[in-house]
Design an enzyme around this catalytic site. Sequence first.
Site, mmCIF file in Angstrom:
data_model
loop_
_atom_site.group_PDB
_atom_site.id
_atom_site.type_symbol
_atom_site.label_atom_id
_atom_site.label_comp_id
_atom_site.label_asym_id
_atom_site.label_seq_id
_atom_site.Cartn_x
_atom_site.Cartn_y
_atom_site.Cartn_z
ATOM 1 N N LYS B 79 0.965 -1.227 -0.032
ATOM 2 C CA LYS B 79 -0.057 -0.037 -0.001
ATOM 3 C C LYS B 79 0.803 1.207 0.068
ATOM 4 O O LYS B 79 1.882 1.178 0.861
ATOM 5 C CB LYS B 79 -0.903 -0.052 1.413
ATOM 6 N N SER B 154 -9.731 1.537 2.907
ATOM 7 C CA SER B 154 -8.926 2.395 1.769
ATOM 8 C C SER B 154 -7.787 1.469 1.169
ATOM 9 O O SER B 154 -7.204 1.961 0.037
ATOM 10 C CB SER B 154 -8.030 3.464 2.470
ATOM 11 N N SER B 178 -9.854 -0.721 7.026
ATOM 12 C CA SER B 178 -9.272 -0.473 5.575
ATOM 13 C C SER B 178 -8.562 -1.767 5.044
ATOM 14 O O SER B 178 -8.205 -1.572 3.793
ATOM 15 C CB SER B 178 -8.278 0.629 5.511
#
Lengths: 485, 484
Positions: B79, B154, B178
């Site tokens: 990420k 996210s 997330s």
Amino acid sequence: MSEFKVKIGLECHCQITSLKTKLFCKCPADYRGKPPNTNVCPTCLGLPGTLPYLNMKAVEEAIKVALALNCKINKRMIFYRKNYFYPDLSKNFQISQYDYPLAVDGWVTIDVDGKDKIIRIKRVHLEEDPGRLVYRGGIDSSPYTLVDYNRMGVTLIEVVTEPDMEAPMEAKIFLQELRSILEHLGVSDGSLEGSMRCDANISIEGGSRVEIKNISSFKEVEKALSYEIIRQRSLLKRGAKVRRETRHWDEVRKITVALRAKEEEMDYRYFPEPDLVPIYLTDEMIERIRKHMPELPAVRKVRLVKQYGLTEYEARVLTSDKQLADFFEKLVSLHGKPKVDCSVVINELLRLLNEKNLEVRDLKFTPLEVSELLTMVDLGAISWKSAKYVLRRMVESGEHPKKIVELEGIRRISSVEEIERYVDIILNRYRDDVEAAIRDSKAIHRLVGEVLKETKMLADPKLTFEVVSKRIENLRRERQTSTSK
Amino acid sequence: MVKISHLTAKQIASLVLAGSLSPLDVVERYLERIKKLNPTINAFINVAEEHAKRTAEELEKALKKGFRGKLAGVPIAIKDIISTKGIETTCASKILKGYVPPYDATVIKRLKAEGAIIIGKTNMDEFAMGSSTELSAYGPTRNPWNLERVAGGSSGGSAAAVAARMAPASLGSDTGGSIRCPAAFCNIVGLKPTYGTVSRYGLISYACSLEQIGPMTIDVEDCALLMDIISGRDGFDSTLIDYKFKWDPGSVKGLKIAVPREFFGEGTDERVADLVWKVIKLLESNGAVYEEVSMPLARYALACYYIIAMSEASSNLARYDGVRYGLPCNLSLPWHEAFSEVRSKGFGMEVERRIILGCFALSAGYYGRYYLKALKIRTMIRDNVLSLFRKFDVIATPTTPFPPFKIGEKIGDPLSLYMADVDTVVANLTGVPAISVPAGFVDGLPVGAQFMANYCREDILLTIAKCVQDETKFNVYLPREAAI
Ligand SMILES: [Zn+2]
């Protein structure tokens, strides 16, 4: 002067210079003299993703200070974020303490005109130092500002007093005492540039509290406060109001100036630093530190009086600066005459330092050299007066006393043979005066004076008088025998 | 010939260590897939092609010298909120455009030490603020199961990358769900570890008291493998606790499951609730027991979460001022004007919204009314959850109240978007571990089941998840694009 009562409180920021690394990362704490932005790592630069990692040594050093200031230590200590924007602050918040500081409710005794006075300590806490803004030229003329983050994250200890000081002088004495305590503890070297900084609160009866920020050294505090008292008094006398505000001490112009209202109404949005867990201090840890506390100035003062037979006053002057007291004790250990040594340190050395605006640590010689100088006096090799002169030259040049004595020919002439050689010269040169002296003994003094002048005042006057008297007496006798023949 | 892209991380590593696969072949195979699939899915912001190939070559040499890493030759997608030395890390924000960290996050160091290869940085909601990966400066990530739908957020990029087999595993970060939400939306396994077990050093903070880095994987075994590698103390994160990850896959027999009513009622899609119930019943048939319970405080969790997260965010994001890195600030302006200019140019709307709300919640007049109150509720919720763990081993809930929604469907209404986190925030507020496992499909869209356990009981979560996985085999289902 006492028409309006003055109340002064101080917030002192002192770097813990005894630490090897910064408060929240492993960068060296000694940033001085390093090229800009080289003493940094991702953490102290506040790069994205970095976290503070607490240096427990800093906590231990701060506990020492809190104990020396007779504070109550909070067993549960929490760090807070103080949020504000400023280019020298790498994260745009400072990790400091707010509720639950390290320690609260302490006190320090200071000596004001021979009387003890207690200054209460409100709190002691830890925080990180910001970086430094560097201007090319002056702050007003520089076309741009550079930021050096080398200092960012260095450990500061903040000591906040209650408004217990009633004159700028008392503030100065308090700061001296604080500095001496920190130095005795070995946690801070107050002589390093920027290692001690101060904010002061001052209110005059009938007026509001004014805060003076950015006083960069303890030396400036007294000046800033004195200026502020005059300013506020004249306002009050004119019937004007003293506004509650924050002012800045302009060291160049030696005046305080009001900061913009925006800056004083800052909302720091304090909240507990989520990246650091609460620190729990144990009794064992505190006791272990207490047991290993070095001698503090107040205790040392009593010991100096007892051990060396000094007066209270002398002991107080010496302990007001750890370096000075250390210098004295070393000198005594070498030279062994406490009364004389104390007088040399306080009356001569300290006067010279003040005159030249120097600190003991600036000296380029040690107590050993001073003891050698004093030994020369003891042996009669030089006069006391010369010794004072040599000491001055030592402070100026750092030269070894024996070398100064030799180079500048400063030496007491006390050997009879040597004096006799000078006497011979003078008696030959001033025959008329010799005749006069033979006739009248009072005229001998003039010859003695000439001999002393010839030796640049180095000859022992008493001995010179004896030698001249003897020679004149001999001459007189010779005359008498020749006339009687 | 094995289809490399259908292997798990564990399988790749064992083949590489056995000498049957070369790291460079693996890397090139995945890079090919990324080239083919990423233009439509948009899971990656930055493909670290050069870095991956170079690392693979170095690894081949090391293998010859006897290197035995647990992740030898395994490409991992990261990420874009986790700092990677030498690889641009932007948090999907314009304000960090061009920022190349000079250091590796602790988790990256640990992955590299085991022979893993960072293959790229994945898309996300800007600074992890969002629940759908639509709020990225690089455009939304599309759900590999349905390109009209969101991948969840996210960590949507990390989930989509694994779901489409552009990487066998990835790391995400979970602040309010997330990792778990996109794992559920993409039919993969996602674990939010116990707070304090995985170093956050290098994780670009959004809300530091809530977020954790965690693994996102094809199966439970890989999840355990990654957790084993990334967890444990370091000298950079003070909040780490003494913890040693250990998991012996066992049976669920006798495990007690709490099923809080509040997570299955109003606001939850019935089809989602049914699938999760099926999973619970399935565990029951394997010997676990369950009981319906009540978590009355759960309804306050979302508000409490957002106040704390926004407050911390307002402080964490203050460092982006254009002085040291990223978008440069205008040097001709006074500094406070330059700061505000660079921030309004660099931050997206949702980030600005959260910073402003956070500043408000922390400001002198409102601190007690909002932030302190949220902390108090947080403590009450924790007490509520811990009291359940005195009786039960796990709490079972849906991971999200609804299946993946359409791109753009909720974007205009932040409050309905925030609802995506309603089931997951409890674990972040309390710090307990939570896992999302594939629970089935609604109209061909993946749905996840969430399990929470007591502190440091990741082992129980993995055991439960393994049972679900073994019984359902949902994890081997692939989206059409990835099936090729
Ligand atoms: Zn550093």
